[in-house]
Design a protein around this motif. Sequence first.
Motif, short mmCIF file in Angstrom:
data_model
loop_
_atom_site.label_atom_id
_atom_site.label_comp_id
_atom_site.label_asym_id
_atom_site.label_seq_id
_atom_site.Cartn_x
_atom_site.Cartn_y
_atom_site.Cartn_z
N TYR A 169 -2.31 9.70 17.38
CA TYR A 169 -1.15 9.18 18.11
C TYR A 169 0.13 9.84 17.61
O TYR A 169 0.17 10.39 16.50
N ASN A 170 1.17 9.74 18.41
CA ASN A 170 2.43 10.40 18.08
C ASN A 170 3.59 9.41 18.17
O ASN A 170 4.59 9.67 18.83
N CYS A 171 3.46 8.27 17.49
CA CYS A 171 4.52 7.26 17.47
C CYS A 171 5.76 7.85 16.80
O CYS A 171 5.68 8.39 15.69
N ARG A 172 6.89 7.75 17.47
CA ARG A 172 8.08 8.46 17.03
C ARG A 172 8.60 8.00 15.68
O ARG A 172 9.24 8.75 14.95
N TYR A 173 8.35 6.73 15.32
CA TYR A 173 8.87 6.17 14.08
C TYR A 173 7.96 6.40 12.88
O TYR A 173 8.33 6.07 11.75
N CYS A 174 6.76 6.93 13.09
CA CYS A 174 5.74 6.96 12.04
C CYS A 174 5.73 8.30 11.32
O CYS A 174 5.69 9.36 11.94
N LEU A 175 5.71 8.24 9.99
CA LEU A 175 5.65 9.45 9.19
C LEU A 175 4.34 10.21 9.42
O LEU A 175 4.29 11.44 9.33
N ASN A 176 3.27 9.48 9.74
CA ASN A 176 1.95 10.09 9.89
C ASN A 176 1.63 10.49 11.32
O ASN A 176 0.46 10.74 11.63
N VAL A 180 12.87 2.37 8.67
CA VAL A 180 13.31 3.47 7.82
C VAL A 180 13.18 4.75 8.63
O VAL A 180 12.10 5.06 9.14
N ARG A 181 14.25 5.49 8.77
CA ARG A 181 14.23 6.70 9.60
C ARG A 181 13.61 7.85 8.79
O ARG A 181 14.28 8.50 7.98
N VAL A 182 12.32 8.05 9.01
CA VAL A 182 11.61 9.12 8.28
C VAL A 182 11.42 10.35 9.14
O VAL A 182 10.97 11.39 8.64
N ASN A 183 11.73 10.25 10.44
CA ASN A 183 11.59 11.38 11.36
C ASN A 183 12.91 11.66 12.05
O ASN A 183 13.69 10.74 12.33
N GLU A 184 13.15 12.90 12.34
CA GLU A 184 14.31 13.28 13.15
C GLU A 184 13.89 13.23 14.61
O GLU A 184 13.04 13.99 15.05
N ASP A 185 14.49 12.29 15.35
CA ASP A 185 14.10 12.11 16.74
C ASP A 185 15.28 11.51 17.48
O ASP A 185 15.90 10.55 17.02
N SER A 186 15.60 12.06 18.64
CA SER A 186 16.77 11.61 19.39
C SER A 186 16.63 10.17 19.89
O SER A 186 17.64 9.51 20.18
N THR A 201 15.92 2.83 -2.49
CA THR A 201 15.05 3.92 -2.09
C THR A 201 13.74 3.33 -1.64
O THR A 201 13.33 2.27 -2.12
N TYR A 202 13.09 3.99 -0.71
CA TYR A 202 11.84 3.48 -0.17
C TYR A 202 10.66 4.20 -0.79
O TYR A 202 9.71 4.55 -0.14
N ARG A 203 10.75 4.39 -2.09
CA ARG A 203 9.62 4.96 -2.82
C ARG A 203 8.77 3.81 -3.33
O ARG A 203 9.22 2.98 -4.10
N GLN A 204 7.54 3.75 -2.89
CA GLN A 204 6.64 2.69 -3.36
C GLN A 204 6.16 3.03 -4.76
O GLN A 204 5.74 4.14 -5.04
N LEU A 205 6.24 2.05 -5.66
CA LEU A 205 5.72 2.25 -7.00
C LEU A 205 4.23 2.49 -6.92
O LEU A 205 3.49 1.71 -6.34
N SER A 206 3.77 3.57 -7.47
CA SER A 206 2.35 3.91 -7.36
C SER A 206 1.57 3.26 -8.48
O SER A 206 2.12 2.80 -9.48
N LEU A 207 0.27 3.23 -8.32
CA LEU A 207 -0.59 2.67 -9.34
C LEU A 207 -0.42 3.45 -10.64
O LEU A 207 -0.50 2.89 -11.73
N PHE A 208 -0.18 4.73 -10.53
CA PHE A 208 -0.04 5.56 -11.72
C PHE A 208 1.24 5.20 -12.48
O PHE A 208 1.28 5.18 -13.69
#
Length: 445
Positions: A75-82, A265-271, A422-429
């Motif tokens: 899929y190509n959801c405009r808001y999704c990083l993946n 959270v705006r992770v993509n550049e999209d009009s 910041t939207y950095r998730q604390l990782s398990l590491f």
Amino acid sequence: MQQVWIPESLSLMEKLNILSDAAKYDVACTSSGVDRGNNGRGMGNAISPGICHSFSADGRCISLLKILFTNECIYNCRYCLNRASNDVPRATFTPGEVCDLVMGFYRRNYIEGLFLSSGILKNPNYTMELLYQTLYKLRTEYHFGGYIHVKAIPGADGRLIEKTGFLADRMSVNLELPTAEGLKLLAPNKSRTRILTPMRQVQNRMEENRGEVALYRHAPKFVPAGQSTQMIIGATPENDFQIVSVAQALYRKFQLKRVFYSAFVRVNEDSLLPALPGGPPLLREHRLYQADWLMRFYGFEGEELLSEDRPNFNVLLDPKCDWALRHLEQFPVEINRAEYRMLLRVPGLGVRSAQRIIRARRMGSLDFPDLKRMGVVLKRALYFITCGGKTMYPIRLEEDYITRNLLNVKERLPLGLGQDVTYRQLSLFDDMQLPLGEGQGQRPA
């Protein structure tokens, strides 16, 4: 069982690094609500009061191993990083790899359960089959009895969702965006009908299963901790009243355990995506959670909190204080006589303190020091209550006067609001100081 082949090119730790980071924007993640013992031959159990959580700096839950099975997506959801068009590192686990990670981290006491979501690999059925295989292997081959929250994939065959539901404690289907119009604009591959279909299926099967369990004590349980969903807030132009109305309808029609709200959270550049010059709408997300709590536990209706004429929450005052100031004709409330329902509507009184008041006043009259010992937040409540017909201090029951005084009492906001976020998730590491090279298998030295 259908066998699914997945190419292997990355190491397990490289996959974990990619797929744990890719899961950070999915907040529809809770870990309480079900007791699951084990038969003495397996490992782990789930306890109804909840799992001990640790949190990252932005408030995201990390006590579960929270991962995507894959961040590949058709899929190509405009808001999704993946989304399919993004050039990001991609990875896919195998069912066995997920099982090894869960058991390895569980044995080290790093986690208490699993939250498993996924992008759409090839098609919904293919992806749902992979999730089912993972849970089946984890429960039957590894004998894992801990908590599992898994996503139901919209568009997947109902039989696959049902089989998976008998292995999971909680399932969720993300609503994604509050309205069908928003989905059409930003996620054209998805539709409201396709999302609500598995949600209804899970609800109906849960109701049937309750009858089965009542008749047969050892009948397997289907999604015993219920289902939840998530809405992204601020990507589309809906107002707060529309969002609260959607959430209220979901609670009424689908008996959801939780509706989660995720600040966009705006992770993509999209009009077609909003610019968000002030950053993610975290305060708005916070107000929606406060309102959600009022609807679920305090007896409020969405229409009492907002309306078409007043469609957005007060940014300065929480929804309960705001409602009380607009209904001063119902105050002050006499603590020694008021009904439980009315006590819950007093700012500064919570469910526990209201219950304590009901119990304690059977033994005699209460005064303000008694309320303080019961946990009542008097710096908020004092404007709206009396004890024995008297207020705590001389006050005026006027909106402007009370508002000015309430604004001098700083509201407790979640960690991160009003600060640089910041939207950095604390990782398990990060949390466990575990080097990337130390995977499951042997303990760190």
